[in-house]
Structure formats: structure tokens, C-alpha cells
Scaffold this motif. Structure first.
Motif, mmCIF file in Angstrom:
data_model
loop_
_atom_site.group_PDB
_atom_site.id
_atom_site.type_symbol
_atom_site.label_atom_id
_atom_site.label_comp_id
_atom_site.label_asym_id
_atom_site.label_seq_id
_atom_site.Cartn_x
_atom_site.Cartn_y
_atom_site.Cartn_z
ATOM 1 N N LEU A 211 -6.134 1.748 0.495
ATOM 2 C CA LEU A 211 -5.364 0.776 1.202
ATOM 3 C C LEU A 211 -5.155 0.642 2.705
ATOM 4 O O LEU A 211 -4.577 -0.156 3.323
ATOM 5 N N SER A 212 -6.318 1.266 3.223
ATOM 6 C CA SER A 212 -6.269 1.160 4.773
ATOM 7 C C SER A 212 -7.908 0.893 5.086
ATOM 8 O O SER A 212 -8.341 -0.292 5.344
ATOM 9 N N SER A 254 -3.688 0.254 -7.024
ATOM 10 C CA SER A 254 -3.095 1.140 -6.030
ATOM 11 C C SER A 254 -1.829 0.361 -5.501
ATOM 12 O O SER A 254 -1.201 1.072 -4.334
ATOM 13 N N MET A 255 -1.248 -0.688 -6.178
ATOM 14 C CA MET A 255 -0.288 -1.334 -5.917
ATOM 15 C C MET A 255 0.527 -1.778 -6.969
ATOM 16 O O MET A 255 0.016 -1.784 -8.221
ATOM 17 N N VAL A 256 1.787 -1.648 -6.716
ATOM 18 C CA VAL A 256 2.853 -2.099 -7.679
ATOM 19 C C VAL A 256 2.777 -3.701 -8.050
ATOM 20 O O VAL A 256 2.799 -4.350 -7.173
ATOM 21 N N HIS A 257 2.264 -3.850 -9.390
ATOM 22 C CA HIS A 257 2.040 -5.224 -9.699
ATOM 23 C C HIS A 257 0.983 -5.734 -8.954
ATOM 24 O O HIS A 257 0.688 -7.048 -8.849
ATOM 25 N N GLY A 258 0.201 -5.101 -8.600
ATOM 26 C CA GLY A 258 -1.026 -5.463 -7.830
ATOM 27 C C GLY A 258 -0.762 -6.059 -6.541
ATOM 28 O O GLY A 258 -1.451 -6.762 -5.846
ATOM 29 N N ASP A 262 1.150 1.310 -2.421
ATOM 30 C CA ASP A 262 1.428 2.812 -2.555
ATOM 31 C C ASP A 262 1.061 3.363 -1.310
ATOM 32 O O ASP A 262 0.232 3.534 -1.043
ATOM 33 N N PRO A 263 2.152 4.038 -0.523
ATOM 34 C CA PRO A 263 1.959 4.617 0.676
ATOM 35 C C PRO A 263 0.963 5.821 0.689
ATOM 36 O O PRO A 263 0.356 5.733 1.590
ATOM 37 N N GLY A 264 0.759 6.383 -0.466
ATOM 38 C CA GLY A 264 -0.128 7.666 -0.514
ATOM 39 C C GLY A 264 -1.584 7.011 -0.341
ATOM 40 O O GLY A 264 -2.569 7.960 -0.168
ATOM 41 N N ALA A 265 -1.964 5.758 -0.687
ATOM 42 C CA ALA A 265 -3.080 5.282 -0.558
ATOM 43 C C ALA A 265 -3.505 4.309 0.830
ATOM 44 O O ALA A 265 -4.396 3.928 1.030
ATOM 45 N N ASP A 269 -2.369 4.691 8.128
ATOM 46 C CA ASP A 269 -2.049 3.460 8.266
ATOM 47 C C ASP A 269 -0.443 3.348 7.717
ATOM 48 O O ASP A 269 0.234 2.266 8.126
ATOM 49 N N LEU A 270 0.116 4.321 7.042
ATOM 50 C CA LEU A 270 1.437 4.019 6.540
ATOM 51 C C LEU A 270 2.482 4.176 7.519
ATOM 52 O O LEU A 270 3.534 3.413 7.312
ATOM 53 N N SER A 271 1.950 4.527 8.714
ATOM 54 C CA SER A 271 3.051 4.525 9.994
ATOM 55 C C SER A 271 2.811 3.216 10.808
ATOM 56 O O SER A 271 3.818 3.012 11.712
ATOM 57 N N ARG A 272 2.031 2.261 10.387
ATOM 58 C CA ARG A 272 1.980 1.137 11.322
ATOM 59 C C ARG A 272 2.820 0.222 10.785
ATOM 60 O O ARG A 272 3.251 -0.116 9.466
ATOM 61 N N LYS A 273 3.452 -0.552 11.840
ATOM 62 C CA LYS A 273 4.388 -1.700 11.579
ATOM 63 C C LYS A 273 4.005 -2.723 10.482
ATOM 64 O O LYS A 273 2.822 -3.066 10.663
ATOM 65 N N GLY A 274 4.674 -2.919 9.666
ATOM 66 C CA GLY A 274 4.243 -4.071 8.501
ATOM 67 C C GLY A 274 3.372 -3.626 7.574
ATOM 68 O O GLY A 274 3.064 -4.674 6.484
ATOM 69 N N ASN A 275 2.993 -2.649 7.469
ATOM 70 C CA ASN A 275 1.846 -2.188 6.475
ATOM 71 C C ASN A 275 2.390 -1.868 5.094
ATOM 72 O O ASN A 275 1.367 -1.689 4.230
ATOM 73 N N LEU A 276 3.651 -1.801 4.845
ATOM 74 C CA LEU A 276 3.937 -1.731 3.468
ATOM 75 C C LEU A 276 4.337 -3.037 2.811
ATOM 76 O O LEU A 276 5.037 -2.972 1.762
ATOM 77 N N HIS A 277 4.165 -4.108 3.547
ATOM 78 C CA HIS A 277 4.484 -5.400 3.106
ATOM 79 C C HIS A 277 3.681 -5.901 1.775
ATOM 80 O O HIS A 277 2.482 -5.075 1.659
#
Length: 284
Positions: A211-212, A254-258, A262-265, A269-277
Motif C-alpha cells: 500500500l505504498s 490489504s484493506m478493510v472492505h477494500g 492496513d498500516p502493516g502494508a 508510509d504509515l508515518s505520512r500525514k493522511g496515509n491512513l485515509h
């Protein structure tokens, strides 16, 4: 400029149309027009700091691109406005004169070349031969021999930048090579890239980057698949089918409901702002 062909012109038009499609940032354009200096620079940008964590120059690249779009987009309030053209060209000339180099290789081989070739494609006929030559020299740092053009996420994006350079120069031979390189990157590998389980690894450390880097990989291929569709440069069917499998069985799973990642994927990049939207429908 090399001799063009009908299929190349179709792709060229599609790419330029896509660059002009997003709405103009009118408030930003007004501010840029009122604050640009006579030499084509802006007072709010630190042009001295070229460090890895600095390089405020990226905003200059954004600004000159936005002015170029404001001048060339038919729906823009500044369409074909002489003052906007003058300022966009002035901003471009300022960059061409100084040719800023960042301590971070990414800007030199990917970030700056990408923004430069987009600006060149938008301005196109409004450029002088000298501007075309100097601009292409900077854009040309994104090439298949560059140090950053390695499998695992960056190569396919750099190939896309080279494809835009080929379109700008109307070089069908280079465009054909780019399509071949990109198609060959859509393959299962035990090294960097797409794995048999439909995960994506940017490096050989077994850390998942689906996911990055894996998103950038899929997005670059999907972008070009649409642009070259129906022409002699179209991607092989098996490459497109494998990309669809990767999107459905790698990215979506790798996503909930597509949708929610998932931060693990995400890798770093999980530390970048807005990347868990949540993800939108663009890639699909």
C-alpha cells in the motif's frame, strides 16, 4: 523534434488533456500573480536550502505548473491571458537558469523531472527552442539508466516520466521502449516487485510495501494502460490481467472492505500525514 505518428498524437493529446483536467486553484493563482518577482521567483520560498529535509523549491515547481495550467485550460478565468503566460514562462526561466539540485536523489531523478515534463507538455507551443532544450535536459534525469530506476516501484514510475518526454519530443521509438519496459515490470518475481502471493516488496528485506510503493506501481501502470489503449502502443492483455489480479487480490485484500488500509502494508508510509485515509475509486 522527431516525426510523429497518429497513435502517438492520440496518446499525447490524452496526456495533455489529463494534465489540464483538474480544476484551477483560483485563490492560489491570484496569490501567485500578485507576489511573483520580476525574476520569476516568489518571496515565500527559501531558495538557499537544498538539503534532504529542506528543498522548499518544490513549491516553485508547483507554482509554475499551476500558472501554466491556468493559462492553457480553456475553462480557466486566465485562459490565454498574456500576463499569466509571461509569469509562467518567467517562473520556468528562473528554474532553468538555476537548475536547483537537491541533496535527496528522489527530487533530482523523480520529483523535479516529473513536474518539469508536465509543465513542458502544458505550455508546449508557447515554449522557445532554448526552453524546450533546457527543460528536457532537466526532465531527462528521469531515465532508465538513472540510479533510482530500480525494480520494486521506482522503475515503472520513471519509465512513465520517460514516456512523457517521448510524447513531448514526438519520439515513437522511445515510447515503444517505455511501454515494453513497463509491461515487463508487471510480472511475478522472487526479487523486488510483485510476489506470488500478490503482495508487493520494494526491497529485498521482506517488508511488505503493497500500500505504498505497490500503489504507485499499480497507479503508474493503470494510468498508462488507459492512455495507450486502442493504439499500437497498447499493453499486452496478459499484463493488464495480472495488474487487475494484483489490484483485487493484493491491494484490495490489504484493506478493510477494500477501502481502509492496513498500516502493516504501508511500510514507512504509515508515518505520512493522511496515509491512513480511505481509498477512492480512482485506481479501479
Amino acid at each position: 523534434m522527431l516525426t510523429s505518428n497518429p497513435d502517438l498524437e492520440i496518446i499525447r493529446k490524452r496526456v495533455i488533456t489529463g494534465l489540464l483536467e483538474p480544476p484551477i486553484k483560483e485563490d492560489l493563482v491570484r496569490e501567485l500573480l500578485s507576489t511573483i518577482r520580476p525574476d520569476g521567483s516568489w518571496p515565500d520560498i527559501n531558495y538557499e536550502d537544498v538539503s534532504r529535509t529542506g528543498f522548499d523549491h518544490s513549491r516553485h515547481l508547483e507554482y509554475m505548473y499551476e500558472l501554466s495550467r491556468a493559462y492553457k485550460k480553456p475553462e480557466s478565468p486566465w485562459y490565454q491571458h498574456p500576463e499569466v503566460r509571461e509569469d509562467a514562462i518567467s517562473a520556468l526561466d528562473f528554474w532553468l537558469e538555476h537548475d536547483f539540485i537537491c541533496d535527496n536523489w528522489w527530487w533530482n531523478e523523480m520529483g523535479t523531472p516529473s513536474r518539469m515534463i508536465n509543465t513542458l507538455l502544458v505550455l508546449d507551443a508557447d515554449l522557445s527552442e532554448d526552453q524546450r532544450r533546457k527543460g528536457l535536459r532537466i526532465a531527462g534525469r528521469a531515465n532508465l539508466e538513472a540510479s533510482g530506476a530500480r525494480p520494486g516501484g521506482d522503475l515503472i514510475q520513471i519509465a512513465g516520466m520517460l514516456g512523457k518526454q517521448a510524447l513531448f519530443r514526438r519520439d515513437g521509438t522511445v515510447l515503444e521502449r517505455v511501454v515494453s519496459v513497463m509491461a515487463n515490470e508487471i510480472a511475478i518475481t522472487t526479487g523486488r516487485g510483485l510476489k506470488p502471493d500478490m503482495s508487493f516488496h520494494h526491497r529485498v528485506d521482506n517488508v511488505i510495501s503493497t500500500l505504498s510503493y505497490g500503489l504507485g506501481y499499480a497507479d503508474a501502470f493503470a494510468y498508462w494502460a488507459v492512455k495507450v489503449a486502442g493504439t499500437r502502443y497498447s499493453f499486452p492483455e496478459h499484463s493488464v490481467r495480472l495488474l487487475v489480479d494484483y489490484v483485487l487480490d493484493g491491494i484490495c485484500k490489504s484493506m478493510v472492505h477494500g477501502r481502509y488500509p492496513d498500516p502493516g502494508a504501508k511500510n514507512r508510509d504509515l508515518s505520512r500525514k493522511g496515509n491512513l485515509h480511505g481509498a477512492g475509486p480512482h485506481l479501479a
